[in-house]
Motif scaffolding. Structure first.
Motif, short mmCIF file in Angstrom:
data_model
loop_
_atom_site.label_atom_id
_atom_site.label_comp_id
_atom_site.label_asym_id
_atom_site.label_seq_id
_atom_site.Cartn_x
_atom_site.Cartn_y
_atom_site.Cartn_z
N ASN A 53 0.81 -1.23 0.00
CA ASN A 53 0.00 0.00 0.00
C ASN A 53 0.83 1.27 0.00
N ALA A 54 1.85 1.31 -0.85
CA ALA A 54 2.70 2.50 -0.89
C ALA A 54 3.23 2.67 -2.31
N SER A 55 3.80 3.83 -2.58
CA SER A 55 4.33 4.11 -3.93
C SER A 55 5.46 3.14 -4.27
N ILE A 56 5.47 2.67 -5.51
CA ILE A 56 6.48 1.70 -5.94
C ILE A 56 7.04 2.13 -7.30
N LEU A 57 8.38 2.08 -7.40
CA LEU A 57 9.04 2.43 -8.66
C LEU A 57 9.52 1.14 -9.32
N GLY A 58 9.29 0.99 -10.61
CA GLY A 58 9.80 -0.18 -11.34
C GLY A 58 11.26 0.07 -11.70
N VAL A 59 12.15 -0.81 -11.24
CA VAL A 59 13.59 -0.60 -11.50
C VAL A 59 14.21 -1.86 -12.09
N GLN A 60 15.33 -1.66 -12.75
CA GLN A 60 16.21 -2.77 -13.14
C GLN A 60 17.65 -2.23 -13.11
N THR A 61 18.60 -3.16 -13.06
CA THR A 61 20.00 -2.76 -13.05
C THR A 61 20.44 -2.39 -14.46
N VAL A 62 21.11 -1.24 -14.59
CA VAL A 62 21.64 -0.86 -15.91
C VAL A 62 23.17 -0.80 -15.85
N LYS A 63 23.80 -0.75 -17.02
CA LYS A 63 25.27 -0.72 -17.07
C LYS A 63 25.80 0.61 -16.52
N ASP A 64 27.05 0.59 -16.00
CA ASP A 64 27.66 1.81 -15.44
C ASP A 64 27.54 2.99 -16.39
N GLU A 65 27.84 2.73 -17.67
CA GLU A 65 27.86 3.85 -18.63
C GLU A 65 26.47 4.39 -18.94
N ASP A 66 25.43 3.71 -18.47
CA ASP A 66 24.07 4.16 -18.79
C ASP A 66 23.37 4.89 -17.64
N VAL A 67 23.99 4.93 -16.45
CA VAL A 67 23.26 5.51 -15.30
C VAL A 67 22.88 6.98 -15.53
#
Ligand code: UTP
Length: 292
Positions: free
Chosen positions: A152-166
């Motif tokens: 019951n709280a805000s949720i962000l969809g995340v995935q790991t990206v490459k260092d050069e893409d952050v």
């Protein structure tokens, strides 16, 4: 409260695809034979969303037309016996109730979300960005809604990206508290590689508490002189918990050229009518390039 409504912001200028997007919305660029925004609407529908509001801007009429009935076209296809195409054309107009609101100036993603506040009212809602298409056994948004129902709280969809893409994403500093599930400590929009707190990037899927609207309404422009959604979520995180969920599935970045080309090739390779011919074509090109 159940998540029933979703916002799809589509009022950006699409500068990375100019000149193609000078007169055509970037959301209407097709992956094989379907505009990118239809993949997003289908994901929302498959996730149980009942009402969608698309935030549009100047030059985005084609989006409304795409999800509307097209009487002449449908009659024409029927009279020629093209039933499969008729069904496809009808499908795009019968998916779900879609509403539209205009963002008069492209003042940023946060501002686009704020434009939809009256439609959402006082309930949690989803946001799906058209730049990210996710292919998953269980639709990405559905996975997130299931998490929402637990926390019951805000949720962000995340995935790991490459260092050069952050530096291309909103990045979260987060602590893992369960399988694929994190509490968010802080967030930063498009950090330099050396300043990024982690490689966990927010990838175009959010479930947000309606409290975000008060914050957005008072917020000053941030990076790029735009009202940034990431900044508003950081402020929300000060008053109520925000979580991140590392969703399952393959994410395709169709918001930039290389990602768009890769997605087109991958989706075409999964298309029964195109696969064999495309593979032959690609291997011929590869041979030619290797001989050079
Ligand atoms: P992007 O940063 O991808 O912007 O916005 P863009 O304009 O679409 O594309 P480029 O970077 O110029 O090539 C992320 C999402 O936020 C929406 C966009 O439509 C996209 O879905 N957006 C952005 C708005 O709706 N309004 C804005 O003012 C800015």
């Amino acid at each position: 409260m159940r998540v029933k409504k979703a916002i799809i912001p589509a009022a950006g200028l699409g500068t990375r695809f100019l000149p193609a997007t000078k007169a055509m919305p970037k959301e209407m660029l097709p992956i094989v034979d379907k505009p990118t925004i239809q993949y997003i609407v289908e994901e929302a529908v498959e996730s149980g969303i009942e009402d969608i509001i698309i935030v549009t801007g100047k030059g985005k009429r084609a989006i409304e037309d795409h999800f509307d009935n097209s009487f002449e076209l449908e009659q024409n296809l029927l009279s020629k016996g093209k039933i499969e195409l008729f069904n496809e054309v009808q499908k795009s107009s019968n998916l779900v109730d879609i509403h539209y609101i205009r963002q008069k100036e492209p003042k940023g993603l946060g501002h686009a979300i704020w434009c939809a506040r009256k439609f959402i009212g006082d309930e949690p809602f989803a946001v799906l960005l058209g730049d990210d298409i996710v292919r998953a056994e269980k639709p990405c948004l559905k996975q997130m809604i299931e998490q929402y129902e637990r926390y019951n709280a805000s949720i962000l969809g995340v995935q790991t990206v490459k260092d050069e893409d952050v530096s291309r994403y909103g990045i979260v500093d987060a602590t893992e508290i369960g399988s694929r599930f994190y509490t968010v400590n802080s967030l930063v929009e498009k950090p330099k590689q050396e300043e990024a707190p982690s490689n966990l990037a927010i990838l175009g899927r959010y479930i947000l508490s309606p409290k975000i609207f008060d914050i957005l309404g008072k917020q000053e422009p941030g990076a790029g002189n735009e009202i940034q959604l990431t900044d508003a979520i950081a402020a929300l995180n000060e008053i109520e918990a925000v979580y991140a969920y590392d969703f399952e599935g393959v994410r395709y970045d169709v918001g930039e050229k290389m990602g768009f080309i890769q997605t087109t090739i991958e989706f075409a390779l999964q298309h029964p009518e195109l696969k064999t011919e495309l593979l032959e074509y690609l291997s011929k090109i590869m041979e030619k390039e290797l001989i050079k």
